[in-house]
Design a protein around this motif. Structure first.
Motif, PDB file in Angstrom:
ATOM      1  N   VAL A 111     -10.494   7.388  28.481  1.00 46.32           N
ATOM      2  CA  VAL A 111      -9.035   7.435  28.572  1.00 46.32           C
ATOM      3  C   VAL A 111      -8.590   8.688  29.313  1.00 46.32           C
ATOM      4  CG1 VAL A 111      -6.914   7.757  27.215  1.00 46.32           C
ATOM      5  CG2 VAL A 111      -8.556   5.978  26.578  1.00 46.32           C
ATOM      6  N   VAL A 112      -9.196   9.824  28.978  1.00 46.51           N
ATOM      7  CA  VAL A 112      -8.846  11.070  29.661  1.00 46.51           C
ATOM      8  C   VAL A 112      -9.086  10.941  31.162  1.00 46.51           C
ATOM      9  CG1 VAL A 112      -9.431  13.504  29.933  1.00 46.51           C
ATOM     10  CG2 VAL A 112      -9.208  12.528  27.646  1.00 46.51           C
ATOM     11  N   ALA A 113     -10.220  10.355  31.547  1.00 51.95           N
ATOM     12  CA  ALA A 113     -10.500  10.177  32.973  1.00 51.95           C
ATOM     13  C   ALA A 113      -9.426   9.320  33.641  1.00 51.95           C
ATOM     14  CB  ALA A 113     -11.882   9.546  33.158  1.00 51.95           C
ATOM     15  N   ALA A 114      -9.029   8.237  32.979  1.00 57.39           N
ATOM     16  CA  ALA A 114      -7.987   7.376  33.542  1.00 57.39           C
ATOM     17  C   ALA A 114      -6.652   8.109  33.643  1.00 57.39           C
ATOM     18  CB  ALA A 114      -7.841   6.117  32.695  1.00 57.39           C
ATOM     19  N   LEU A 115      -6.356   8.935  32.653  1.00 58.82           N
ATOM     20  CA  LEU A 115      -5.108   9.699  32.675  1.00 58.82           C
ATOM     21  C   LEU A 115      -5.109  10.722  33.805  1.00 58.82           C
ATOM     22  CD1 LEU A 115      -4.622  10.329  28.847  1.00 58.82           C
ATOM     23  CD2 LEU A 115      -3.316   8.754  30.289  1.00 58.82           C
ATOM     24  N   LEU A 136       0.224  16.355  27.018  1.00 52.85           N
ATOM     25  CA  LEU A 136      -0.954  16.589  26.179  1.00 52.85           C
ATOM     26  C   LEU A 136      -2.166  15.762  26.605  1.00 52.85           C
ATOM     27  CD1 LEU A 136       0.754  16.680  22.672  1.00 52.85           C
ATOM     28  CD2 LEU A 136       0.539  18.494  24.380  1.00 52.85           C
ATOM     29  N   ILE A 137      -2.990  16.337  27.463  1.00 50.21           N
ATOM     30  CA  ILE A 137      -4.216  15.667  27.877  1.00 50.21           C
ATOM     31  C   ILE A 137      -5.323  15.842  26.834  1.00 50.21           C
ATOM     32  CG2 ILE A 137      -6.093  15.690  29.568  1.00 50.21           C
ATOM     33  CD1 ILE A 137      -3.706  14.286  30.607  1.00 50.21           C
ATOM     34  N   THR A 138      -5.437  17.013  26.245  1.00 46.19           N
ATOM     35  CA  THR A 138      -6.437  17.221  25.192  1.00 46.19           C
ATOM     36  C   THR A 138      -6.002  16.564  23.896  1.00 46.19           C
ATOM     37  OG1 THR A 138      -7.161  19.327  26.143  1.00 46.19           O
ATOM     38  CG2 THR A 138      -7.685  18.950  23.835  1.00 46.19           C
ATOM     39  N   GLY A 139      -4.752  16.770  23.497  1.00 47.60           N
ATOM     40  CA  GLY A 139      -4.290  16.238  22.229  1.00 47.60           C
ATOM     41  C   GLY A 139      -4.793  17.057  21.057  1.00 47.60           C
TER      42      GLY A 139
END
Length: 500
Positions: A111-115, A136-139
């Motif tokens: 998901v992070v890669a897609a974001l 917030l990418i890390t969250g």
């Protein structure tokens, strides 16, 4: 500003995604399972008790570059290897096997890669508040899979992802009047469009409709539900994903979402909705008695369908404008930890004064709610909005989310205090203090925290908190691995910077 201190310079998307996903997973492993050893050099070394392996990492607040010792040397572990390492260690440590959580860890990384890819071609919102909510990418920094989206295809969730700067109209349904269930003030829903005679408006999150649509086929077929198009204005998903903000009408709406995000499937559960009015009234009364400037974003009420009580529920929450001090800018507290364009920490000339002002806004209302009104706020970073003046100085705190509030009339006082300390101190103040300390190494943020807490020396728990060598750290990794209920918080002691 994209403040990521654990991403290698020049890294590609895959490497950046690995680094983002590894940091919270390592935080969990190091807090909950690993045993620290005397550090022989620049990297911190730990023993994994189940396997006996040695693990070392770079950095503290956001650990990076994990390495395992084998065959007389240290070997770098990528994200896939880290997931396998954690799974093996937890199986040995707990005696429990879990195939679901490793898949979530991998999904979170993907998901992070897609974001990250999506953000390359997207434009961040111009409004600083919306920008903070969508930063917030890390969250969650202490969750093994903070960005998991249920393992579904990217096309299913990306259009609704706050981290990809999404905005979208809501689906408008007509709900036949004899099937309407509602409580509280939900009049704002009726202003979103026009329902035909015999029906009431029911907005729906389009992702939720995609997830549960087949189960509603009979209701659409027999006329209990009809489609009325979409809202005229767009809603912006906030950091909570299922809660959206509609800035034109200054309105928050919270929906059910049949996806596991962090520890829970994010439905509006019946038992929570049925106690909403009592809980929200208690919190609203507590903040009214405080007399400002702190505010409470009230969860005014909910509307749903009798035949799909949880699936179609929507909660109405106060907007910001009626609560904000004039001339201030609201910002999500969690965004201060990750960094974003417009972050007031980027231009702070006097970090000590800024920190004292921050503490004056966020700490007293949380303590007053507990001590004077028996209300335990879930005062973590994602439930706190901090308003700053034109100089970026914090002048007000707004709290939200009645669903996470506990009342001392319902829970043991010691358990309520432990929850407040975890949310306010461990989840919130420790994180903001960590950012300040990294950016301003000469600043010790903890004397100011101790001083602010000590103002409530009439609260008997304060003296013990300030003297304790430990604080309660939530065990999200072990909770998920052992299949505990997401609401069943369990804590282990972590070193307290308050002990001084």
């Amino acid at each position: 500003m994209d403040r990521v201190d654990f991403t290698p310079p020049g890294a590609d998307t895959a490497e950046r995604a690995d680094a983002y996903a590894a940091a919270p997973l390592l935080n969990c492993l190091l807090r909950e399972v690993a045993r620290p050893l005397p550090d022989p050099g620049e990297r911190r070394v730990y023993r994994l008790p189940g396997s006996g392996r040695l693990l070392r990492v770079r950095g503290e607040r956001r650990p990076a570059e994990p390495e395992v010792y084998a065959d007389g040397d240290w070997h770098r572990v990528g994200h896939t290897g880290l997931v396998g390492l954690v799974a093996e260690e937890l199986r040995l440590h707990t005696g429990v096997t879990n195939h679901e959580l490793p898949a979530e860890m991998t999904d979170s990384r993907d998901v992070v890669a897609a974001l990250l890819d999506a953000r390359e071609g997207a434009t961040a919102p111009a409004d600083p508040y919306l920008r903070s909510e969508q930063s917030l990418i890390t969250g969650h920094p202490y969750h093994p899979a903070p960005k998991a989206r249920g393992g579904g295809p990217v096309a299913g969730w990306l259009p609704y992802a706050p981290e990809a700067y999404a905005r979208f109209p809501l689906v408008l349904l007509g709900l036949r009047e004899d099937a309407v269930v509602e409580e509280g003030d939900v009049s704002a829903l009726d202003a979103l469009g026009e329902a035909p005679p015999g029906y009431r408006l029911l907005p729906a999150h389009p992702w939720q409709l995609d997830l549960v649509g087949k189960g509603l086929a009979d209701a659409f077929a027999d006329g209990r539900l009809i489609r009325l198009g979409t809202t005229a204005t767009e809603a912006w998903p906030t950091a909570a994903i299922r809660t959206v903000y509609e800035p034109v009408d200054d309105l928050f709406l919270k929906f059910s979402l049949d996806v596991r995000i962090t520890n829970d499937v994010r439905r509006l559960w019946r038992h929570d909705l049925l106690k909403l009015r009592r809980t929200d009234t208690a919190v609203r009364d507590a903040f009214a008695a405080m007399g400002g400037p702190a505010g409470w974003l009230s969860d005014r009420g909910y509307r749903t369908a009798a035949f799909a009580f949880e699936e179609l529920a929507v909660m109405v929450r106060d907007g910001l404008r009626a609560h904000l001090l004039p001339g201030t800018t609201p910002l999500l507290a969690a965004a201060l930890v990750e960094g974003f364009e417009g972050d007031p920490l980027d231009g702070t000339a006097d970090p000590a004064a800024w920190w004292e002002a921050y503490l004056r806004q966020v700490v007293p209302p949380a303590l007053a709610a507990f001590a004077d009104h028996g209300v335990v706020l879930e005062a973590h970073l994602q439930n706190t909005v901090v308003a700053v003046d034109g100089d970026g100085t914090p002048v007000q705190a707004l709290y939200r989310d009645a669903e996470g509030v506990k009342l001392l009339s319902d829970v043991d006082r010691a358990a309520g205090w432990e929850r407040l300390v975890y949310c306010l101190v461990v989840n919130h103040l420790v994180e903001v203090a960590g950012v300040l300390a990294e950016r301003h190494p000469k600043l010790d943020p903890w004397p100011a925290v101790r001083a602010e807490l000590a103002r409530r020396d009439d609260l008997p728990e304060i003296a013990a908190l300030l003297a304790s060598p430990t604080l309660p750290g939530k065990t999200n990794l072990l909770l998920r691995w052992t299949g505990a209920d997401g609401a069943d918080a369990r804590y282990l002691p972590v070193a307290s910077p308050l002990a001084g």
